[in-house]
Design a protein around this motif. Structure first.
Motif: not given
Length: 146
Positions: A54, A82-83, A85-86, A89-90, A107-108
């Protein structure tokens, strides 16, 4: 995009440029990533504290154009908490937006980041907007390898 929306987005970008969030350097074993954009002279030093997958904290320092520094300010705000992974993705959603592609804003919540979508009309400025994001990806990639 309407001219009112363009104006609002310009104001958001200039606010982040003149009043950057998370400007500075993290100490205590933080990851440090230095990147530059030689085509226009932007230089970013990003420091990240990543714990247990994180992003606990993110700060940046450097110099460059308003787009580069505003984007760094927005990115450091957006990825905190955020993690990894998140955050990746962002970043991918942001790159799609920069390329003028359809992007997933369901989703974000992109928040202030959406103000940078007009940059996609100026290909020479895309590198300015993505510099800090590339630094973040490189940093979390290094952390994942440890």
């Amino acid at each position: 995009m309407s001219s009112n929306l363009d104006q609002l987005y310009r104001q958001v970008i200039m606010d982040h440029y003149k009043n950057p969030r998370n400007k500075g350097v993290l100490e205590d074993g933080a990851l440090t990533i230095n990147m530059n954009n030689p085509t226009c002279g932007d230089r970013i030093q990003l420091t990240l504290k990543v714990e247990d997958g994180k992003i606990e904290s993110a700060k940046f320092d450097g110099e460059g154009c308003s787009i580069s520094l505003a984007s760094a300010s927005m990115m450091t705000q957006a990825v905190k908490g955020l993690s990894v992974e998140e955050a990746i993705k962002l970043a991918n959603i942001f790159y799609d937006m920069m390329l003028g592609n359809d992007y997933d804003d369901e989703t974000i919540d992109l928040g202030d980041i959406e103000a940078l979508q007009g940059v996609s009309k100026f290909p020479a400025r895309i590198k300015c907007a993505t510099l800090a994001w590339k630094a973040m990806e490189q940093g979390v990639g290094k952390k994942e390898e440890e």
